[in-house]
Scaffold this motif. Sequence first.
Motif, short mmCIF file in Angstrom:
data_model
loop_
_atom_site.label_atom_id
_atom_site.label_comp_id
_atom_site.label_asym_id
_atom_site.label_seq_id
_atom_site.Cartn_x
_atom_site.Cartn_y
_atom_site.Cartn_z
N UNK A 76 -58.08 -127.54 -94.65
CA UNK A 76 -57.13 -126.91 -95.58
C UNK A 76 -57.00 -125.41 -95.35
N UNK A 77 -58.05 -124.81 -94.82
CA UNK A 77 -58.07 -123.37 -94.57
C UNK A 77 -58.42 -123.13 -93.11
N UNK A 78 -57.73 -122.17 -92.52
CA UNK A 78 -58.03 -121.75 -91.14
C UNK A 78 -58.76 -120.42 -91.21
N UNK A 79 -59.88 -120.34 -90.52
CA UNK A 79 -60.69 -119.12 -90.44
C UNK A 79 -60.53 -118.53 -89.05
N UNK A 80 -60.11 -117.27 -88.99
CA UNK A 80 -59.95 -116.61 -87.70
C UNK A 80 -60.81 -115.36 -87.66
N UNK A 81 -61.81 -115.38 -86.78
CA UNK A 81 -62.70 -114.24 -86.60
C UNK A 81 -62.16 -113.37 -85.47
#
Length: 135
Positions: A76-81
Amino acid sequence: MNLRVKELTGGLPVSVNSECCASRGILEHVTSRWAVLVLAVLLDGTHRFSELRRAVGGVSEKMLAQTLQTLEQDGLVHREAHAVIPPRVDYTLTPLGEEAARQVWALARWAESRVPEVLAARAAHAEAKAARADG
């Protein structure tokens, strides 16, 4: 039931009323207090962790991190480091997350709009219970 769904569910029924249905876990994740609020904030666009923490009043860093991790695992959520100093991590909704966010945000807005009626019902219930106890 298509072959992929059957494979992913082990052939178990996909019904929220079924005790062993995976939809119950998904429902639990997206309707938790913090998830509803995080999803709603992310409807406005990409946010950093600190921005989310400020926007979601009362959430601890630990609970926010756990909520984001769960929502990421559920797709549901995209995490971009970003590889910068200091480290920067952005969170955005996936298309699936946007769909879920719109659904739970509608429920949250309904709850906001019905606070007076719910509080009145609670008071009436407490009065009736007290009257039964006295009588």
